[in-house]
Design a protein around this motif. Structure first.
Motif, short mmCIF file in Angstrom:
data_model
loop_
_atom_site.label_atom_id
_atom_site.label_comp_id
_atom_site.label_asym_id
_atom_site.label_seq_id
_atom_site.Cartn_x
_atom_site.Cartn_y
_atom_site.Cartn_z
N LEU A 46 0.82 -1.22 0.00
CA LEU A 46 0.00 0.00 0.00
C LEU A 46 0.85 1.27 0.00
N LEU A 47 2.16 1.11 0.06
CA LEU A 47 3.06 2.25 0.22
C LEU A 47 2.91 3.27 -0.91
N GLU A 48 2.67 2.80 -2.12
CA GLU A 48 2.59 3.70 -3.27
C GLU A 48 1.38 4.63 -3.20
N ARG A 49 0.43 4.32 -2.34
CA ARG A 49 -0.76 5.17 -2.20
C ARG A 49 -0.50 6.41 -1.35
N PHE A 50 0.67 6.45 -0.70
CA PHE A 50 0.96 7.54 0.22
C PHE A 50 2.05 8.44 -0.34
N SER A 51 2.01 9.68 0.08
CA SER A 51 2.96 10.67 -0.45
C SER A 51 4.37 10.45 0.06
N SER A 52 4.49 9.78 1.21
CA SER A 52 5.82 9.53 1.77
C SER A 52 5.75 8.33 2.71
N ALA A 53 6.95 7.78 3.00
CA ALA A 53 7.02 6.67 3.94
C ALA A 53 6.58 7.10 5.33
N GLU A 54 6.87 8.35 5.69
CA GLU A 54 6.47 8.86 6.99
C GLU A 54 4.95 8.90 7.10
N ARG A 55 4.29 9.34 6.03
CA ARG A 55 2.83 9.39 6.01
C ARG A 55 2.26 7.97 6.11
N PHE A 56 2.86 7.03 5.41
CA PHE A 56 2.43 5.63 5.46
C PHE A 56 2.51 5.08 6.88
N GLU A 57 3.65 5.31 7.53
CA GLU A 57 3.84 4.80 8.88
C GLU A 57 2.84 5.43 9.85
N ARG A 58 2.59 6.73 9.69
CA ARG A 58 1.67 7.43 10.59
C ARG A 58 0.25 6.90 10.45
N VAL A 59 -0.19 6.67 9.22
CA VAL A 59 -1.54 6.16 8.99
C VAL A 59 -1.68 4.73 9.49
N MET A 60 -0.68 3.89 9.18
CA MET A 60 -0.73 2.50 9.63
C MET A 60 -0.75 2.42 11.15
N HIS A 61 0.05 3.24 11.77
CA HIS A 61 0.11 3.24 13.24
C HIS A 61 -1.21 3.73 13.83
N GLY A 62 -1.76 4.80 13.25
CA GLY A 62 -3.01 5.35 13.77
C GLY A 62 -4.17 4.39 13.63
N GLN A 63 -4.32 3.79 12.46
CA GLN A 63 -5.41 2.85 12.24
C GLN A 63 -5.27 1.62 13.13
N SER A 64 -4.05 1.12 13.24
CA SER A 64 -3.82 -0.10 14.02
C SER A 64 -4.02 0.14 15.51
N MET A 65 -3.61 1.30 15.99
CA MET A 65 -3.81 1.61 17.41
C MET A 65 -5.30 1.72 17.73
N PHE A 66 -6.06 2.31 16.82
CA PHE A 66 -7.49 2.45 17.05
C PHE A 66 -8.17 1.08 17.03
N LEU A 67 -7.81 0.23 16.05
CA LEU A 67 -8.38 -1.10 15.98
C LEU A 67 -7.95 -1.94 17.18
N LEU A 68 -6.72 -1.77 17.63
CA LEU A 68 -6.25 -2.49 18.82
C LEU A 68 -7.08 -2.09 20.04
N MET A 69 -7.34 -0.80 20.18
CA MET A 69 -8.13 -0.33 21.31
C MET A 69 -9.55 -0.88 21.25
N LEU A 70 -10.19 -0.85 20.07
CA LEU A 70 -11.54 -1.38 19.94
C LEU A 70 -11.57 -2.89 20.17
N SER A 71 -10.55 -3.59 19.69
CA SER A 71 -10.49 -5.05 19.86
C SER A 71 -10.32 -5.40 21.33
#
Length: 248
Positions: free
Chosen positions: A72-97
């Motif tokens: 999915l990396l090519e969908r993001f403007s930068s690696a930093e943006r990719f890491e930030r989105v992946m971390h944010g989504q995963s933390m939220f899903l982890l909390m809900l789970s």
């Protein structure tokens, strides 16, 4: 790693979809009847697998973002943006789970420990609500820093659930039907978390292009579930004056 994550997510989706439907059987069946008990067991199994698989899938992405979602990396403007989105989504899903897992686990534990809460006072049982508190604190910090509205709503809910369980387990006295109130609120909470996760991750594709509807769909489960929980608690525990019981 990507294949492992994909298999876990597929199982998560299957049992999660089943949980969304099974949730309503115990709600509308006669309390204490055979259908209520059987449907409750089905919902517990489906919800437990859904929650634990969500925890594992989230931890995999948090630990190995490129190995799991590097495609999915090519969908993001930068690696930093990719890491930030992946971390944010995963933390939220982890909390809900964790919230779902804790609630369905607590709902069944209080049924088994109606007379005494002593069996709940051990690290093995309390590790999940404590993990929920940590995830809620991290999720709230992340939500404030990123101005993530859904995180601002559910991180306090996660924190409240974790601390409320510790309060229930360790307080000196409870009412005679406190266990029933805990059971009802915990089951409802697991259902709310399941529906919120569905709309936040799976259902958003159905509402692509309608951001207002997406936000509403995220909030609707809580708007329905919380009043439903309050009503059920009042109906089954508050009609008669509760008697205090010593539950040491």
């Amino acid at each position: 790693m990507e294949l492992l994550h994909s298999l876990i997510v597929k199982g998560h989706i299957v049992t999660g979809s089943a949980s969304l439907l099974l949730f309503w059987l115990p709600v509308f069946s006669r309390k204490g009847g055979p259908l209520h008990a059987k449907a409750g067991r089905w919902f517990t199994f489906a919800m437990t697998f859904t929650a634990i698989s969500g925890v594992v899938a989230s931890l995999l992405v948090l630990s190995f973002p490129y190995e799991v979602n590097g495609h999915l990396l090519e969908r993001f403007s930068s690696a930093e943006r990719f890491e930030r989105v992946m971390h944010g989504q995963s933390m939220f899903l982890l909390m809900l789970s964790l919230l779902s897992w804790h609630n369905i686990r607590h709902a069944n534990a209080v049924l088994q420990c109606k007379q005494s809460r002593a069996p709940l006072r051990n690290l093995r049982y309390l590790s999940v609500p404590m993990a929920l508190i940590v995830a809620g604190a991290l999720g709230l910090q992340q939500a404030i820093e990123g101005n993530f509205m859904l995180g601002k709503i559910f991180a306090p809910i996660a924190l409240f659930n974790g601390f409320n369980t510790l309060w229930y387990v360790f307080r000196k006295q409870t009412s005679a039907k406190a266990w029933l109130a805990e059971h009802i609120s915990a089951v409802t909470g697991s259902g709310v978390a399941a529906y919120t996760a569905f709309f936040a991750f799976g259902g958003r594709t159905l509402l692509a292009g309608f951001p207002e509807l997406q936000l509403a769909s995220w909030i609707i489960p809580s708007a329905i579930g919380v009043p439903l929980s309050w009503w059920a608690i009042y109906r089954f525990t508050k009609r008669r004056r509760p008697q205090l019981a010593m539950n040491h």
